[in-house]
Design a protein around this motif. Sequence first.
Motif, PDB file in Angstrom:
ATOM      1  N   PRO A 124     -13.894 -16.146  55.350  1.00 17.50           N
ATOM      2  CA  PRO A 124     -13.857 -17.474  55.971  1.00 17.50           C
ATOM      3  C   PRO A 124     -12.419 -17.999  55.905  1.00 17.50           C
ATOM      4  N   ALA A 125     -12.128 -18.977  56.760  1.00 17.37           N
ATOM      5  CA  ALA A 125     -10.796 -19.580  56.739  1.00 17.37           C
ATOM      6  C   ALA A 125     -10.532 -20.134  55.341  1.00 17.37           C
ATOM      7  N   GLY A 126      -9.316 -19.953  54.874  1.00 19.84           N
ATOM      8  CA  GLY A 126      -8.980 -20.469  53.552  1.00 19.84           C
ATOM      9  C   GLY A 126      -7.737 -19.807  53.002  1.00 19.84           C
ATOM     10  N   GLU A 127      -7.525 -20.030  51.728  1.00 20.42           N
ATOM     11  CA  GLU A 127      -6.307 -19.570  51.052  1.00 20.42           C
ATOM     12  C   GLU A 127      -6.159 -18.046  51.083  1.00 20.42           C
ATOM     13  N   LEU A 128      -7.250 -17.314  50.817  1.00 15.02           N
ATOM     14  CA  LEU A 128      -7.160 -15.853  50.804  1.00 15.02           C
ATOM     15  C   LEU A 128      -6.869 -15.318  52.201  1.00 15.02           C
ATOM     16  N   GLN A 129      -7.522 -15.863  53.198  1.00 14.16           N
ATOM     17  CA  GLN A 129      -7.271 -15.416  54.562  1.00 14.16           C
ATOM     18  C   GLN A 129      -5.804 -15.658  54.930  1.00 14.16           C
ATOM     19  N   TYR A 130      -5.265 -16.790  54.550  1.00 16.55           N
ATOM     20  CA  TYR A 130      -3.861 -17.114  54.803  1.00 16.55           C
ATOM     21  C   TYR A 130      -2.940 -16.106  54.102  1.00 16.55           C
ATOM     22  N   LEU A 131      -3.242 -15.791  52.843  1.00 11.02           N
ATOM     23  CA  LEU A 131      -2.458 -14.814  52.087  1.00 11.02           C
ATOM     24  C   LEU A 131      -2.468 -13.460  52.794  1.00 11.02           C
ATOM     25  N   LEU A 132      -3.643 -13.019  53.213  1.00  3.81           N
ATOM     26  CA  LEU A 132      -3.752 -11.714  53.873  1.00  3.81           C
ATOM     27  C   LEU A 132      -3.048 -11.703  55.228  1.00  3.81           C
ATOM     28  N   GLU A 133      -3.134 -12.792  55.957  1.00  8.00           N
ATOM     29  CA  GLU A 133      -2.432 -12.867  57.246  1.00  8.00           C
ATOM     30  C   GLU A 133      -0.924 -12.761  57.050  1.00  8.00           C
ATOM     31  N   ASN A 134      -0.403 -13.406  56.013  1.00  4.00           N
ATOM     32  CA  ASN A 134       1.034 -13.300  55.713  1.00  4.00           C
ATOM     33  C   ASN A 134       1.407 -11.872  55.331  1.00  4.00           C
ATOM     34  N   GLN A 135       0.574 -11.245  54.496  1.00  3.55           N
ATOM     35  CA  GLN A 135       0.854  -9.861  54.119  1.00  3.55           C
ATOM     36  C   GLN A 135       0.764  -8.938  55.334  1.00  3.55           C
TER      37      GLN A 135
END
Length: 164
Positions: A124-135
């Motif tokens: 789901p949208a959130g902190e982990l998704q943001y982290l993975l998108e950056n990686q």
Amino acid sequence: MEYQQIAEIVNDLSTINRERAKAYEEASFLNFIFNLELRGTFALLANQSRQNSFALRQYLEQLQSHIPVTKKPLPQLRFGDLYNKWKEMGVSFSGPNIYDMLKSSEAGEQAIQVIYSNAIAQLPAGELQYLLENQLRGLQNSHSVVIGILNQPQKMPQKMKKSI
């Protein structure tokens, strides 16, 4: 999303990054790579994966600290779907010469992007998704670097030109 599912995704990605780092470290020390720039590139790619793995482990530790559990969970001893898919892809980041190594590295970079995209799609949208998108963006840049080296044979080491 349940904690166990998130932990499985994070553990799988962390393990995949550690394997990628190890493969690039080994590649940078092979005797047939005489080009210091290429060795440096491999060392940077390995470092990128170590940093990705560290950030993922750190995220998991923070997540564990917010979960009311009487005792800390044991480290994961089995792998999840993402890691199994990674293994099925047969990624090696190696080869008998520089050209073949770079071609397998290109395939490996594509494979890790597929794994990351699958992981992001599950979250789901959130902190982990943001982290993975950056990686993932960093991994896309790494893929571009490998392709750039392959597409410029005039900048490849002489030994590599002979093996093409």
